[in-house]
Design an enzyme around this catalytic site. Structure first.
Site, PDB file in Angstrom:
ATOM      1  N   CYS A  79       0.856  -1.189   0.000  1.00 56.27           N
ATOM      2  CA  CYS A  79       0.000   0.000   0.000  1.00 56.27           C
ATOM      3  C   CYS A  79       0.894   1.241   0.000  1.00 56.27           C
ATOM      4  CB  CYS A  79      -0.905  -0.012   1.229  1.00 56.27           C
ATOM      5  SG  CYS A  79      -1.919   1.468   1.397  1.00 56.27           S
ATOM      6  N   CYS A  82       0.317   3.241   3.575  1.00 58.76           N
ATOM      7  CA  CYS A  82       0.808   2.807   4.894  1.00 58.76           C
ATOM      8  C   CYS A  82       1.901   1.756   4.844  1.00 58.76           C
ATOM      9  CB  CYS A  82      -0.350   2.297   5.746  1.00 58.76           C
ATOM     10  SG  CYS A  82      -1.045   0.733   5.177  1.00 58.76           S
ATOM     11  N   CYS A 127      -7.257  -1.450   1.685  1.00 60.60           N
ATOM     12  CA  CYS A 127      -6.131  -1.876   2.509  1.00 60.60           C
ATOM     13  C   CYS A 127      -6.655  -2.161   3.912  1.00 60.60           C
ATOM     14  CB  CYS A 127      -5.067  -0.781   2.553  1.00 60.60           C
ATOM     15  SG  CYS A 127      -3.726  -1.130   3.712  1.00 60.60           S
ATOM     16  N   CYS A 130      -5.011   0.682   6.523  1.00 60.32           N
ATOM     17  CA  CYS A 130      -5.338   2.118   6.512  1.00 60.32           C
ATOM     18  C   CYS A 130      -6.682   2.431   5.867  1.00 60.32           C
ATOM     19  CB  CYS A 130      -4.227   2.917   5.830  1.00 60.32           C
ATOM     20  SG  CYS A 130      -4.118   2.721   4.034  1.00 60.32           S
ATOM     21  N   CYS A 150      -8.246  -6.201  -9.514  1.00 57.51           N
ATOM     22  CA  CYS A 150      -7.865  -5.157 -10.458  1.00 57.51           C
ATOM     23  C   CYS A 150      -7.508  -3.907  -9.649  1.00 57.51           C
ATOM     24  CB  CYS A 150      -9.030  -4.908 -11.413  1.00 57.51           C
ATOM     25  SG  CYS A 150      -8.622  -3.859 -12.804  1.00 57.51           S
TER      26      CYS A 150
END
Length: 161
Positions: A79, A82, A127, A130, A150
């Site tokens: 991510c 984070c 995510c 976060c 995707c």
């Protein structure tokens, strides 16, 4: 006859609109807390404009815009907000969509939610640490899972192994 046809068409239009209007949110979204949550001002300061638009505002980059489409080295996609590890390069595949695609996330890396932003339900991928918007998952991917995660490349960073 014309009056009956107009009444029928009006009824049909109203009936078709109900699910769309209901999906557009008659009630506020359920609030969540995230282990690595920040205030909006902190996210704006931390992220690039593109990352902020995707991760915090559920934006979508143009197809083919991300250099991560061409990333084929061994490693992990994380991510961009984070640093949470999301996908192994071993699960990346070429979907032909213009966005990095994976057939399976790492365990506990993501959570999903239903979004109706285009008027139909889609499974949004967030995510798990976060709450950043990553993309969507579809049921048209390769074996062994049949899933296509995707993802927006702008929502991720790559760390080679």
């Amino acid at each position: 006859m014309i009056n009956t046809r107009r009444s029928f068409l009006a009824w049909l239009g109203a009936t078709a609109a109900v699910p769309v209007l209901a999906a557009c949110g008659g009630s506020p979204a359920q609030a969540r807390t995230w282990p690595k949550g920040l205030s909006d001002a902190q996210w704006r300061a931390k992220l690039t404009k593109v990352q902020y638009e995707i991760l915090r505002k559920a934006g979508t980059e143009r197809p083919g815009a991300s250099p991560l489409n061409k990333e084929h080295r061994k490693g992990t996609f994380h991510c961009a907000g984070c640093g949470n590890a999301l996908y192994s390069s071993a699960t990346k595949f070429e979907s032909g969509t213009g966005w990095p695609s994976f057939w399976q996330p790492l365990g506990g890396a993501i959570v999903t939610d239903t979004d109706y932003k285009i008027g139909i339900p889609r499974t949004e991928v967030l995510c798990a640490d976060c709450g950043g918007h990553l993309g969507h998952v579809f049921n048209d991917g390769p074996k062994p899972t049949g899933k296509r995660y995707c993802m927006n490349g702008g929502a991720m960073i790559f760390r080679k192994a």
